[in-house]
Write a protein that holds these residues in place. Structure first.
Motif, short mmCIF file in Angstrom:
data_model
loop_
_atom_site.label_atom_id
_atom_site.label_comp_id
_atom_site.label_asym_id
_atom_site.label_seq_id
_atom_site.Cartn_x
_atom_site.Cartn_y
_atom_site.Cartn_z
N UNK A 265 0.86 -1.18 0.00
CA UNK A 265 0.00 0.00 0.00
C UNK A 265 0.90 1.24 0.00
N UNK A 266 0.87 2.01 -1.09
CA UNK A 266 1.68 3.22 -1.19
C UNK A 266 0.79 4.44 -1.27
N UNK A 267 1.08 5.41 -0.41
CA UNK A 267 0.31 6.65 -0.34
C UNK A 267 1.26 7.83 -0.57
N UNK A 268 1.01 8.58 -1.64
CA UNK A 268 1.81 9.77 -1.94
C UNK A 268 0.93 11.00 -1.70
N UNK A 269 1.34 11.88 -0.81
CA UNK A 269 0.60 13.11 -0.54
C UNK A 269 1.56 14.28 -0.72
N UNK A 270 1.39 15.03 -1.80
CA UNK A 270 2.23 16.19 -2.10
C UNK A 270 1.44 17.46 -1.81
N UNK A 299 -2.61 15.32 -4.46
CA UNK A 299 -1.93 16.60 -4.53
C UNK A 299 -2.85 17.66 -3.95
N UNK A 300 -2.35 18.40 -2.98
CA UNK A 300 -3.11 19.48 -2.37
C UNK A 300 -2.44 20.80 -2.73
N UNK A 301 -3.21 21.72 -3.31
CA UNK A 301 -2.71 23.05 -3.66
C UNK A 301 -3.35 24.05 -2.70
N UNK A 302 -2.54 24.62 -1.80
CA UNK A 302 -3.05 25.52 -0.78
C UNK A 302 -3.37 26.90 -1.36
#
Length: 410
Positions: A265-270, A299-302
């Protein structure tokens, strides 16, 4: 139900090797872990990877070993340092003060478990403008002497302004005994720093492993990651880079190739927290037998992170009727001047491509191996140096069951 007695007994044995001043904060971390427990399906981020049943199993402090019993992989162009069951034989690596976990983790209970039992791992700090003479090969070997032995490591990489380094994190499991392994890596890249990081996970089928990397990437700094999962029993990977300044650049690549009943299980949070950042998430999945793979790329863009440039590309091959892969790209955008794209594909080997190779005199097994390798090459081509890439290609061909010379493909 968490086996509290087993964890407390393991800590009592482990604490015998600790400086007296470090025992109390570690015991507090253990208590927080016992109160929180292991993550389960009740948590959205862990719905595919339920670790809670493992809490009932017996655990033990790691056995102390000086050198591994079997030969280790050799890469002459790399500077290799080796840890065996969490300890580096070439240095006095006594477990020192524990850093209380701070910031967001994939799971606070796992972070506290690591804090309670952590041993010192990679500690790389470079001054402004400095660079390593040769890539660092950090080899972590687990050779437990009994069931349930735990190895928990804490790592830190901090590069000053304009500094650069290449690091290979290599996890290698020996033997079939069930074991627990966690790695927590913190990365700090100052303005203009460059870090190329390769992670090769080739643990044994008895390994329950969690790896979390958190990165702070400042203006004009670059983090380039290539991760390859070839082993393990139940494996969870969490990558959490934050782009904190204009011009920050993060590339996360991943290849998983589980077989048997392996679960990866791979989780990438950028997270883009500044304007003019660039990120990429490129992932390839292969699954054989009854293996299960999970990939979630987010991907989260603030707010205020204008001119963000982000792309996610996920592709998967199912190579057996009962193999499963769940993959999902996600975008969460709070700025209105960005360029973001994502996509995911699933499939099997193309019959037309197989027919073409067969019609040119290639036997079926070799044709399948060539197509699978060609699919994985999108990630493998970024492995450096070449000798490391050849070793990984050889392991992949071993998995495919073909005798093509890896020298030809690497």
């Amino acid at each position: 139900m968490l086996n509290r007695d087993a964890y407390e007994s393991a800590f009592a044995r482990f604490s015998e090797t600790l400086p007296a001043a470090t025992i109390a904060p570690r015991r507090a971390a253990l208590q927080r872990f016992l109160d929180t427990g292991l993550p389960g399906k009740g948590l959205e981020a862990w719905k595919y990877t339920d670790l809670s049943p493992l809490g009932a199993e017996a655990v033990a402090a790691p056995s102390v070993r000086g050198r591994p019993e079997t030969p280790l992989p050799q890469f002459p162009s790399l500077h290799t340092r080796c840890w065996v069951n969490g300890r580096a034989p070439d240095v006095d690596a006594q477990a020192g003060p524990v850093e209380t976990p701070s910031g967001e983790h994939a799971h606070d209970g796992l972070a506290d478990l690591n804090a309670a039992f952590s041993l010192p791992g990679i500690d790389l700090r470079l001054d402004d403008g400095a660079s390593l003479d040769a890539p660092l090969h950090a080899l972590f070997v687990t050779e437990p002497q009994g069931d349930g032995e735990m190895v928990h490591l804490r790592h830190r990489i901090a590069l000053g302004e304009g500094a650069s380094a290449t690091v290979v994190v290599h996890e290698l499991g020996r033997g079939d005994a069930p074991r627990w392994s966690t790695h927590l890596l913190d990365i700090e890249l100052a303005r203009g720093a460059r870090l190329r990081l390769v992670r090769l996970q080739d643990e044994s089928a008895g390994t329950r492993g969690w790896f979390e990397a958190r990165a702070a990437v400042h203006g004009d700094a670059s983090l380039d990651v290539t991760q390859v999962d070839l082993g393990g029993g139940i494996v969870r990977n969490d990558w959490r880079p934050r782009l904190l300044g204009p011009g920050a650049d993060v590339v996360l690549r991943g290849l998983m190739a589980p077989v048997g009943r392996t679960h990866v299980d791979s989780q990438f949070l950028t997270e883009h927290a500044a304007a003019h950042g660039r990120s990429r998430q490129w992932f390839r999945g292969l699954a054989w037998d009854r293996a299960q793979g999970i990939f979630n790329g987010k991907v989260v863009v603030r707010p205020g992170a204008q001119k963000t440039d982000s792309e996610q590309r996920i592709a998967n091959l199912l190579l057996s009727p009962r193999a499963r892969i769940n993959a999902k790209p996600e975008l969460e955008i709070y700025a209105d001047d960005v360029k973001c794209a994502h996509g995911a594909t699933f499939g099997r080997l193309d019959p037309a491509a197989l027919f073409y190779l067969r019609s040119r005199g290639v036997d079926e097994a070799t044709a399948r191996a060539l197509l699978i390798h060609g699919f994985a090459e999108a990630v493998l081509q970024h492995l450096e140096p070449a000798e490391l890439r050849k070793a990984v290609v050889a392991r992949l061909l071993e998995r495919i069951g073909n005798e093509i010379d890896p020298e030809v493909l690497a």
